[in-house]
Design a protein around this motif. Structure first.
Motif, PDB file in Angstrom:
ATOM      1  N   VAL A 117       8.832   5.314  -7.407  1.00  0.00           N
ATOM      2  CA  VAL A 117       8.202   4.519  -6.509  1.00  0.00           C
ATOM      3  C   VAL A 117       8.168   2.904  -6.310  1.00  0.00           C
ATOM      4  O   VAL A 117       8.985   2.997  -6.446  1.00  0.00           O
ATOM      5  CB  VAL A 117       6.843   4.523  -7.341  1.00  0.00           C
ATOM      6  CG1 VAL A 117       6.904   3.812  -8.874  1.00  0.00           C
ATOM      7  CG2 VAL A 117       5.439   3.725  -6.585  1.00  0.00           C
ATOM      8  N   LEU A 118       8.040   3.101  -5.154  1.00  0.00           N
ATOM      9  CA  LEU A 118       8.526   1.983  -4.664  1.00  0.00           C
ATOM     10  C   LEU A 118       7.318   0.323  -4.666  1.00  0.00           C
ATOM     11  O   LEU A 118       6.461   0.688  -4.990  1.00  0.00           O
ATOM     12  CB  LEU A 118       8.133   1.450  -3.029  1.00  0.00           C
ATOM     13  CG  LEU A 118       9.848   2.081  -3.034  1.00  0.00           C
ATOM     14  CD1 LEU A 118       9.795   3.153  -2.827  1.00  0.00           C
ATOM     15  CD2 LEU A 118      10.106   0.963  -0.899  1.00  0.00           C
ATOM     16  N   LEU A 119       7.970  -0.484  -5.454  1.00  0.00           N
ATOM     17  CA  LEU A 119       7.336  -1.627  -5.932  1.00  0.00           C
ATOM     18  C   LEU A 119       7.090  -3.183  -5.634  1.00  0.00           C
ATOM     19  O   LEU A 119       6.697  -3.664  -5.382  1.00  0.00           O
ATOM     20  CB  LEU A 119       7.738  -1.774  -7.191  1.00  0.00           C
ATOM     21  CG  LEU A 119       7.199  -0.984  -8.136  1.00  0.00           C
ATOM     22  CD1 LEU A 119       8.115  -1.606  -9.881  1.00  0.00           C
ATOM     23  CD2 LEU A 119       6.731  -0.875  -8.639  1.00  0.00           C
ATOM     24  N   ASP A 120       7.831  -2.881  -3.989  1.00  0.00           N
ATOM     25  CA  ASP A 120       7.768  -3.859  -2.985  1.00  0.00           C
ATOM     26  C   ASP A 120       7.999  -3.392  -2.208  1.00  0.00           C
ATOM     27  O   ASP A 120       8.531  -2.584  -1.348  1.00  0.00           O
ATOM     28  CB  ASP A 120       8.408  -5.175  -3.931  1.00  0.00           C
ATOM     29  CG  ASP A 120       8.459  -6.343  -3.190  1.00  0.00           C
ATOM     30  OD1 ASP A 120       7.487  -6.432  -2.049  1.00  0.00           O
ATOM     31  OD2 ASP A 120       9.689  -7.174  -3.103  1.00  0.00           O
ATOM     32  N   GLY A 121       8.056  -4.191  -1.340  1.00  0.00           N
ATOM     33  CA  GLY A 121       7.849  -4.019   0.555  1.00  0.00           C
ATOM     34  C   GLY A 121       6.980  -4.095   1.308  1.00  0.00           C
ATOM     35  O   GLY A 121       5.951  -3.104   0.741  1.00  0.00           O
ATOM     36  N   ARG A 122       6.664  -3.537   2.160  1.00  0.00           N
ATOM     37  CA  ARG A 122       5.644  -2.325   3.271  1.00  0.00           C
ATOM     38  C   ARG A 122       5.424  -0.920   2.882  1.00  0.00           C
ATOM     39  O   ARG A 122       4.281  -0.746   2.920  1.00  0.00           O
ATOM     40  CB  ARG A 122       5.893  -2.681   4.848  1.00  0.00           C
ATOM     41  CG  ARG A 122       7.419  -1.479   4.687  1.00  0.00           C
ATOM     42  CD  ARG A 122       7.964  -1.614   6.454  1.00  0.00           C
ATOM     43  NE  ARG A 122       9.309  -0.851   6.768  1.00  0.00           N
ATOM     44  CZ  ARG A 122      10.534  -1.234   6.951  1.00  0.00           C
ATOM     45  NH1 ARG A 122      10.434  -2.455   6.762  1.00  0.00           N
ATOM     46  NH2 ARG A 122      11.113  -1.370   6.731  1.00  0.00           N
ATOM     47  N   ASP A 123       5.999  -0.188   1.641  1.00  0.00           N
ATOM     48  CA  ASP A 123       5.596   0.796   1.585  1.00  0.00           C
ATOM     49  C   ASP A 123       6.021   1.155   0.546  1.00  0.00           C
ATOM     50  O   ASP A 123       5.724   2.060  -0.642  1.00  0.00           O
ATOM     51  CB  ASP A 123       6.878   1.981   2.063  1.00  0.00           C
ATOM     52  CG  ASP A 123       6.797   1.950   3.218  1.00  0.00           C
ATOM     53  OD1 ASP A 123       5.814   2.312   3.939  1.00  0.00           O
ATOM     54  OD2 ASP A 123       8.243   2.533   3.696  1.00  0.00           O
ATOM     55  N   LYS A 124       5.395  -0.649  -0.453  1.00  0.00           N
ATOM     56  CA  LYS A 124       4.389  -0.763  -1.704  1.00  0.00           C
ATOM     57  C   LYS A 124       3.710   0.591  -2.204  1.00  0.00           C
ATOM     58  O   LYS A 124       2.924   0.817  -1.302  1.00  0.00           O
ATOM     59  CB  LYS A 124       4.543  -1.958  -1.502  1.00  0.00           C
ATOM     60  CG  LYS A 124       4.029  -2.367  -3.288  1.00  0.00           C
ATOM     61  CD  LYS A 124       3.305  -3.669  -3.134  1.00  0.00           C
ATOM     62  CE  LYS A 124       2.957  -4.455  -4.711  1.00  0.00           C
ATOM     63  NZ  LYS A 124       2.446  -5.069  -5.459  1.00  0.00           N
ATOM     64  N   GLY A 125       4.279   0.879  -2.722  1.00  0.00           N
ATOM     65  CA  GLY A 125       3.225   1.889  -3.260  1.00  0.00           C
ATOM     66  C   GLY A 125       3.700   3.180  -3.504  1.00  0.00           C
ATOM     67  O   GLY A 125       2.696   4.444  -3.865  1.00  0.00           O
ATOM     68  N   LYS A 126       3.973   3.581  -2.416  1.00  0.00           N
ATOM     69  CA  LYS A 126       3.964   4.935  -2.172  1.00  0.00           C
ATOM     70  C   LYS A 126       5.699   5.791  -2.863  1.00  0.00           C
ATOM     71  O   LYS A 126       6.333   5.204  -2.911  1.00  0.00           O
ATOM     72  CB  LYS A 126       5.077   5.222  -0.485  1.00  0.00           C
ATOM     73  CG  LYS A 126       3.998   4.457   0.688  1.00  0.00           C
ATOM     74  CD  LYS A 126       4.292   4.621   1.735  1.00  0.00           C
ATOM     75  CE  LYS A 126       3.294   4.073   2.971  1.00  0.00           C
ATOM     76  NZ  LYS A 126       3.907   4.392   4.045  1.00  0.00           N
ATOM     77  N   ILE A 127       5.474   7.638  -2.655  1.00  0.00           N
ATOM     78  CA  ILE A 127       6.287   7.675  -3.702  1.00  0.00           C
ATOM     79  C   ILE A 127       7.723   8.712  -3.136  1.00  0.00           C
ATOM     80  O   ILE A 127       7.226   9.048  -1.909  1.00  0.00           O
ATOM     81  CB  ILE A 127       6.149   8.840  -4.781  1.00  0.00           C
ATOM     82  CG1 ILE A 127       4.983   7.813  -5.952  1.00  0.00           C
ATOM     83  CG2 ILE A 127       6.803   9.542  -5.609  1.00  0.00           C
ATOM     84  CD1 ILE A 127       4.059   9.133  -6.238  1.00  0.00           C
ATOM     85  N   GLY A 128       8.875   8.528  -2.803  1.00  0.00           N
ATOM     86  CA  GLY A 128       9.899   9.227  -2.423  1.00  0.00           C
ATOM     87  C   GLY A 128      11.093  10.391  -3.413  1.00  0.00           C
ATOM     88  O   GLY A 128      10.970   9.535  -4.135  1.00  0.00           O
ATOM     89  N   LYS A 129      11.819  10.795  -2.624  1.00  0.00           N
ATOM     90  CA  LYS A 129      12.878  11.726  -3.309  1.00  0.00           C
ATOM     91  C   LYS A 129      13.632  10.350  -3.339  1.00  0.00           C
ATOM     92  O   LYS A 129      14.404  10.080  -2.043  1.00  0.00           O
ATOM     93  CB  LYS A 129      13.007  12.878  -2.667  1.00  0.00           C
ATOM     94  CG  LYS A 129      14.190  13.537  -3.666  1.00  0.00           C
ATOM     95  CD  LYS A 129      14.143  15.110  -3.100  1.00  0.00           C
ATOM     96  CE  LYS A 129      12.663  15.858  -3.487  1.00  0.00           C
ATOM     97  NZ  LYS A 129      12.725  16.844  -3.394  1.00  0.00           N
TER      98      LYS A 129
END
Length: 368
Positions: A117-129
């Motif tokens: 999960v991203l903790l910073d940036g415009r995609d904060k809170g999104k989950i990816g691989k």
């Protein structure tokens, strides 16, 4: 033979010194390349910021008369960045260790295939691989997140590439300090499974895998003691080609070692290394026998020279025999008196030459 051994040892030491020098040169070149990349990326970012400030000032001053900037040469590349800005700078050792401390340090616990999960940036809170990781820059690329438009120059597009687009949208790498592992945990009380953000991972016991030849370890969630399994890696697809060697040819036993001869024929070393190379440490028995024979000949010649009777040695030998026949000499009273007179005369001469008074006379006093 000793000369051959000494030459081989010196050649090996020289080779080790040259190898160490090449390694140091290579290390310096890599560090220099990293510094140049960081300087170029910083310069490009600084120039971009300055240009954007100038454009913003023009837009504010000219208002409706401000020129359009998404036309002309930048019609398709407006709003994109160069390929050099895709990756972050190469970090120093201290900075890299501080970032990697939360994800295992030297033995990275975040690998390709993990869900984060991203903790910073415009995609904060999104989950990816995770698609890839970079230890030198302490960053990773997450699939579908933190996307950026990159301008690919023509010289970078090769003829065999299927994608010929000059503008491509790709995920920008993000620092490992801004991502956290997402792992499904089951509540033992309710039995409900949900995704949990793992703040820190530690390394478990390590072992050596003899099949792959690599060191392996387990990753554990501290406090809970739960082992997080590694993502499954799909086996590589191997395709057969016409030039490949068949397995039946590889597995056919064409050589059977015995106790009567070594497993590797002695002639193979001549194929691997020059027969007369100074780096060679093993030699043919004929060559060793020849060198040993030369050493024995040198020793015999040296011994013969010591035993050989020269005219000078013969004279010295006769003189030693004559002195031995005479025996030890005896000093008589007359000889002792004569020696005393000679010593006294020499002493007077030396005192006179030095300006000293003779023996038996008191020194003269001078009244002041």
């Amino acid at each position: 033979m000793q000369k051959v051994i000494r030459r081989s040892i010196l050649a090996e030491k020289q080779a080790h010194r040259r190898l160490a020098k090449r390694k140091a040169t290579r290390k310096f070149e890599i560090a220099k390349g990293h510094r140049e990349q960081n300087a170029f990326a910083l310069k490009d970012a600084t120039q971009g910021i300055k240009q954007r400030r100038i454009e913003r000032r023009e837009d504010w001053e000219l208002g409706p008369l401000a020129p359009r900037r998404d036309v002309g040469d930048k019609q398709n590349s407006y709003g994109t960045v160069g390929t050099q800005r895709m990756r972050g700078p190469v970090l120093k050792t201290e900075e890299r260790r501080e970032i990697l401390k939360q994800v295992g340090g030297r033995y990275l616990n975040l690998v390709k295939g993990d869900r984060v999960v991203l903790l910073d940036g415009r995609d904060k809170g999104k989950i990816g691989k995770i698609l890839s990781t970079d230890k030198i820059r302490a960053e990773c690329t997450v699939e579908g997140l933190n996307m950026m438009d990159v301008e690919v120059p023509e010289w970078m597009i090769q003829a065999e590439d299927t994608d010929k687009r000059p503008i491509r949208t790709i995920p920008q790498p993000i620092s490992l300090s801004k991502v956290r592992l997402v792992f499904p945990l089951t509540d033992p009380d309710t039995g409900f499974t949900r995704d949990v953000i793992v703040k820190k991972l530690i390394n478990g016991p390590m072992w050596f895998d003899r099949h792959t030849g690599k060191q392996k370890w387990s990753r554990i969630i501290p406090g809970l003691g739960i082992k997080v399994p590694w993502p499954k890696v799909e086996p590589k697809e191997h395709r057969d080609h016409a030039v490949d060697t068949l397995r039946m040819d590889v597995e056919t036993r064409t050589f059977v070692p015995t106790l009567l001869r070594p497993p590797m024929p002695s002639s193979v070393i001549d194929e691997l290394r020059n027969k007369y190379s100074v780096f060679r440490t093993r030699h043919d028995p004929e060559y060793i026998a020849e060198k040993t024979k030369e050493d024995e000949a040198k020793e015999a010649k040296k011994k013969l020279s010591e035993e050989m009777r020269t005219p000078l040695k013969e004279i010295n030998r006769k003189l030693r025999k004559m002195r031995k026949q005479k025996g030890k000499g005896e000093l008589t009273m007359e000889m002792l008196e004569k020696l005393g007179q000679i010593i006294a005369n020499k002493r007077e001469l030396s005192l006179g030459a030095a300006g000293m008074p003779k023996v038996g006379k008191a020194p003269e006093t001078v009244a002041v």
